[in-house]
Design a protein around this motif. Structure first.
Motif, PDB file in Angstrom:
ATOM      1  N   UNK A  64     -11.103   4.723  12.480  1.00  0.00           N
ATOM      2  CA  UNK A  64     -11.439   3.760  11.422  1.00  0.00           C
ATOM      3  C   UNK A  64     -11.053   2.326  11.780  1.00  0.00           C
ATOM      4  N   UNK A  65     -10.316   2.161  12.882  1.00  0.00           N
ATOM      5  CA  UNK A  65      -9.793   0.854  13.271  1.00  0.00           C
ATOM      6  C   UNK A  65      -8.963   0.246  12.137  1.00  0.00           C
ATOM      7  N   UNK A  66      -8.141   1.082  11.523  1.00  0.00           N
ATOM      8  CA  UNK A  66      -7.310   0.651  10.407  1.00  0.00           C
ATOM      9  C   UNK A  66      -5.878   1.131  10.581  1.00  0.00           C
ATOM     10  N   UNK A  67      -4.950   0.329  10.061  1.00  0.00           N
ATOM     11  CA  UNK A  67      -3.556   0.727   9.917  1.00  0.00           C
ATOM     12  C   UNK A  67      -3.262   0.715   8.430  1.00  0.00           C
ATOM     13  N   UNK A  68      -2.536   1.725   7.961  1.00  0.00           N
ATOM     14  CA  UNK A  68      -2.289   1.878   6.526  1.00  0.00           C
ATOM     15  C   UNK A  68      -0.807   1.801   6.207  1.00  0.00           C
ATOM     16  N   UNK A  69      -0.483   0.982   5.216  1.00  0.00           N
ATOM     17  CA  UNK A  69       0.877   0.859   4.706  1.00  0.00           C
ATOM     18  C   UNK A  69       0.920   1.513   3.328  1.00  0.00           C
ATOM     19  N   UNK A  70       1.854   2.418   3.122  1.00  0.00           N
ATOM     20  CA  UNK A  70       2.008   3.106   1.833  1.00  0.00           C
ATOM     21  C   UNK A  70       3.222   2.528   1.110  1.00  0.00           C
ATOM     22  N   UNK A  71       2.976   1.944  -0.054  1.00  0.00           N
ATOM     23  CA  UNK A  71       4.053   1.310  -0.820  1.00  0.00           C
ATOM     24  C   UNK A  71       4.438   2.197  -1.996  1.00  0.00           C
ATOM     25  N   UNK A  72       5.665   2.721  -1.975  1.00  0.00           N
ATOM     26  CA  UNK A  72       6.150   3.541  -3.078  1.00  0.00           C
ATOM     27  C   UNK A  72       7.059   2.745  -3.998  1.00  0.00           C
ATOM     28  N   UNK A  73       7.522   3.401  -5.062  1.00  0.00           N
ATOM     29  CA  UNK A  73       8.422   2.703  -5.982  1.00  0.00           C
ATOM     30  C   UNK A  73       9.756   2.411  -5.321  1.00  0.00           C
ATOM     31  N   UNK A  74      10.052   3.121  -4.244  1.00  0.00           N
ATOM     32  CA  UNK A  74      11.301   2.952  -3.504  1.00  0.00           C
ATOM     33  C   UNK A  74      11.218   1.824  -2.477  1.00  0.00           C
ATOM     34  N   UNK A  75      10.017   1.274  -2.251  1.00  0.00           N
ATOM     35  CA  UNK A  75       9.820   0.220  -1.254  1.00  0.00           C
ATOM     36  C   UNK A  75      10.517  -1.062  -1.697  1.00  0.00           C
ATOM     37  N   UNK A  76      11.147  -1.737  -0.742  1.00  0.00           N
ATOM     38  CA  UNK A  76      11.840  -2.997  -1.034  1.00  0.00           C
ATOM     39  C   UNK A  76      11.105  -4.164  -0.406  1.00  0.00           C
ATOM     40  N   UNK A  77      11.434  -5.352  -0.856  1.00  0.00           N
ATOM     41  CA  UNK A  77      10.862  -6.564  -0.262  1.00  0.00           C
ATOM     42  C   UNK A  77      11.266  -6.679   1.196  1.00  0.00           C
ATOM     43  N   UNK A  78      12.463  -6.222   1.515  1.00  0.00           N
ATOM     44  CA  UNK A  78      12.925  -6.257   2.907  1.00  0.00           C
ATOM     45  C   UNK A  78      12.066  -5.353   3.790  1.00  0.00           C
ATOM     46  N   UNK A  79      11.647  -4.195   3.277  1.00  0.00           N
ATOM     47  CA  UNK A  79      10.750  -3.318   4.027  1.00  0.00           C
ATOM     48  C   UNK A  79       9.483  -4.067   4.415  1.00  0.00           C
ATOM     49  N   UNK A  80       8.926  -4.782   3.461  1.00  0.00           N
ATOM     50  CA  UNK A  80       7.672  -5.496   3.706  1.00  0.00           C
ATOM     51  C   UNK A  80       7.875  -6.656   4.676  1.00  0.00           C
ATOM     52  N   UNK A  81       8.978  -7.333   4.555  1.00  0.00           N
ATOM     53  CA  UNK A  81       9.278  -8.422   5.487  1.00  0.00           C
ATOM     54  C   UNK A  81       9.415  -7.895   6.913  1.00  0.00           C
ATOM     55  N   UNK A  82       9.945  -6.688   7.035  1.00  0.00           N
ATOM     56  CA  UNK A  82      10.084  -6.088   8.372  1.00  0.00           C
ATOM     57  C   UNK A  82       8.722  -5.796   8.989  1.00  0.00           C
TER      58      UNK A  82
END
Length: 353
Positions: free
Chosen positions: A328-346
């Motif tokens: 699919x030429x795609x990368x997927x990020x799964x965001x749960x309720x446990x995800x933090x802003x620091x996770x996304x910054x990483x």
């Protein structure tokens, strides 16, 4: 419980930006503790006796109630299965389809749905993943519409209530990327599957199947838990409601872990997950092409500038866990309720590098 306290119950998050619940969610301390305690009890005391099996049946009722709460339905409409694939297979086999019949599905479905669709014996009609395309493909031969509410590829959420209302046909929903991730409104939808090891963070293999009208499909794969009585000949009386579609035993350790997992999600989970997904899309949008429509789901898929598989490996080397979608030429990020802003910054920091 605060977000920090709730997040701390997932030890994997101490080491990783774990963003792959679309495949398997993180395990909660309480889930593993319950599973291990039961396994040790089985080791010590054995797995037999009237009290043991009565406890197992009571736990199955608890699990049924837990799944019903996730979907906002009555427990009598829930069957316990081991995966969304099993749930899809139960429904499709129960329709008794022939090559003269048609099943409509889309070009964005997981094999967990398309495999059972193909094996049903019906003519498979594949459309683009769009409500108008699905409705436009209907013919007098169409017996079922089978699709996901949230597409595992792009994260788009289809309006299946519109599809149901305008088609009047039975609708089978692959809920692997919706149940437990977003607030689900089953409404008039006929069949809805749940993959518990994903967004509900349960042990494997666990899942559920919602059946609006249990009399609408045949029982083609009876299991011991699905019958209320049987004869030596094999003739049996199915249980009332959707329990007639229960797909075999679930081992006690797994069952105990499932019940524990269904009880570990905070009331603010959907709002928090949606907030993190929106933040993720915004941050990634500054560096890559995000293909997930805003506000549709907790998945955020994007097109990387280079090879997706190589990028996923590079991110994993930096303790950031995401998913490549092969072909699919795609990368997927799964965001749960446990995800933090620091996770996304990483994630963003790793992309910059």
């Amino acid at each position: 419980m605060t977000f920090e306290e709730a997040r701390a119950q997932f030890p994997v998050l101490e080491r990783y930006a774990y963003l792959n619940a679309g495949t398997t969610g993180p395990l909660h301390r309480a889930t593993v503790a319950a599973l291990v305690e039961q396994a040790e009890r089985d080791l010590r005391d054995g797995r037999t006796g009237k009290a043991y099996f009565e406890h197992m049946l009571a736990l199955r009722d608890e699990a049924r109630q837990g799944f019903a709460a996730v979907l906002g339905v009555e427990p009598s409409h829930i069957a316990l299965v081991d995966s969304t694939t099993r749930g899809c297979g139960i429904v499709l086999a129960g329709f008794g389809l022939t090559p003269e019949d048609e099943v409509i599905t889309t070009d964005q479905e997981h094999f967990g749905l398309t495999g059972p669709v193909y094996a049903s014996g019906a003519r498979v009609v594949i459309t683009t993943a769009d409500e108008d395309a699905i409705l436009g493909a209907i013919t007098p031969r169409t017996k079922l519409i089978a699709t996901s509410e949230v597409l595992w590829t792009t994260g788009r959420r289809l309006d299946l209530h519109r599809v149901k209302a305008e088609s009047g046909l039975p609708v089978l929903v692959d809920g692997a990327q919706s149940a437990g991730a977003i607030a689900v409104d089953v409404g008039e939808l006929d069949f809805y599957t749940v993959s518990a090891q994903k967004w509900l963070c349960a042990p494997e293999p666990t899942g559920a199947l919602y059946v609006r009208d249990p009399e609408s499909v045949r029982i083609v794969a009876p299991s011991y838990p699905s019958q209320s009585s049987y004869e030596l000949s094999g003739a049996f009386v199915p249980k009332e409601g959707a329990a007639r579609f229960d797909a075999g035993w679930t081992g006690m350790p797994t069952l105990v872990g499932l019940v524990a997992a269904l009880d570990t999600h905070p009331v603010w989970r959907y709002e928090r997950a949606a907030e993190m997904a929106a933040s993720c899309a915004e941050l990634l949008g500054e560096h890559v092409e995000v293909v997930t429509p805003p506000g549709h789901s907790t998945l955020v898929s994007f097109r990387p500038p280079g090879d997706p598989a190589e990028l996923v490996q590079e991110l994993a080397a930096r303790s950031v866990i995401v998913r490549e979608l092969p072909g699919r030429n795609l990368v997927r990020v799964s965001c749960g309720w446990w995800t933090s802003s620091d996770d996304l910054e990483r994630v963003v920091d790793a992309l910059r590098r």
